[in-house]
Enzyme design. Sequence first.
Site, mmCIF file in Angstrom:
data_model
loop_
_atom_site.group_PDB
_atom_site.id
_atom_site.type_symbol
_atom_site.label_atom_id
_atom_site.label_comp_id
_atom_site.label_asym_id
_atom_site.label_seq_id
_atom_site.Cartn_x
_atom_site.Cartn_y
_atom_site.Cartn_z
ATOM 1 N N ASN A 239 18.976 -58.968 16.572
ATOM 2 C CA ASN A 239 19.469 -59.094 15.209
ATOM 3 C C ASN A 239 20.954 -59.446 15.179
ATOM 4 O O ASN A 239 21.383 -60.330 14.431
ATOM 5 C CB ASN A 239 19.224 -57.781 14.459
ATOM 6 C CG ASN A 239 19.987 -57.686 13.156
ATOM 7 O OD1 ASN A 239 19.650 -58.330 12.170
ATOM 8 N ND2 ASN A 239 21.040 -56.877 13.136
ATOM 9 N N LEU A 240 21.754 -58.781 15.984
ATOM 10 C CA LEU A 240 23.187 -59.020 15.990
ATOM 11 C C LEU A 240 23.509 -60.421 16.495
ATOM 12 O O LEU A 240 24.384 -61.108 15.947
ATOM 13 C CB LEU A 240 23.883 -57.971 16.856
ATOM 14 C CG LEU A 240 25.409 -58.026 16.891
ATOM 15 C CD1 LEU A 240 25.995 -57.795 15.504
ATOM 16 C CD2 LEU A 240 25.958 -56.999 17.875
ATOM 17 N N ASP B 56 19.098 -49.597 28.628
ATOM 18 C CA ASP B 56 18.299 -49.532 27.406
ATOM 19 C C ASP B 56 16.947 -50.217 27.588
ATOM 20 O O ASP B 56 15.952 -49.811 26.993
ATOM 21 C CB ASP B 56 19.051 -50.178 26.241
ATOM 22 C CG ASP B 56 20.159 -49.271 25.694
ATOM 23 O OD1 ASP B 56 20.214 -48.095 26.096
ATOM 24 O OD2 ASP B 56 20.951 -49.745 24.856
ATOM 25 N N ALA C 214 20.791 -55.490 18.853
ATOM 26 C CA ALA C 214 20.136 -56.345 19.839
ATOM 27 C C ALA C 214 20.017 -57.778 19.310
ATOM 28 O O ALA C 214 21.001 -58.401 18.929
ATOM 29 C CB ALA C 214 18.776 -55.743 20.196
#
EC number: 2.7.1.23
Length: 278
Positions: free
Chosen positions: A187-188, A66, A185
């Site tokens: 945020n998690l 990614d 990403a």
Amino acid sequence: MDVAVGIVAQRNNERAQALAATLVDTIEREGARVVVDELTGEAVDATAVPVAAMAGRDLVVSIGGDGTLLFVAREVGPTPILGVNLGEVGFLNAVAPDDALAVVTDLVADLEETGTVEGRELARLQATGVDTEWTLEPALNEVVVHGPRRGHGGGATIEIRVDGQQYAESHADGVLVATPTGSTAYNLSEGGPLVHPSADVLVVTQMAATESMPPLVVEPDSELTLTVSGTDTAYAISDGRNRQRLEPPATVSISLADDAVTLVGPQANFLDGLDKLE
């Protein structure tokens, strides 16, 4: 139609370079024009150009994880991208290496016949200065505002406003605004929610705030501003790479970027990918 394809292989990855070489040979036999990125060009017999020069081609193939696709997206903007997954999770890269040749060949054939390929648009974020004139490169994952350094001990007071109304104000390590793509990403890892890729929303998440509010899900056209104070220096950062130094008190406006990223070919199974998260 005369089809133009770009190929970007993950840096220093021999497997990615070998696949790139195979794709170049196959695509050229199909009559398409192919270029590779400059580093790949050192290992593959093909015309090499900077990745940014691939913007405007009919298709760009990203081979890697990614992170490689994020880099390609920054450089080529709305140019259609196909992600071939050599990473672990692959939320953005749906195509397995063994399937890459068939998928790319089919896409080139579609382009030759119709001039277009179907894809899914992924929203990006734009961070701009309210007090001074600056604009960061668009973010596919998130925009973060934090104090003099990232993490504990580098915090600042950050006020969050949505459509002009205050949602929260607290001393915090930082505040991030994430797209659905970026929900898995940074945020998690900061306790923000997972957001399904089909949801048309943004997420605002505080990072280790002393007076914290729950992460907030807002409509994408909301007017979001983050005002940082209580420190001599702060930063606004786009996708962990492009940054703007701030002189607090300073206000950052975050909105949707004009151009989305277009992913083409098979799409990743979001729920299956969650099983691979650590």
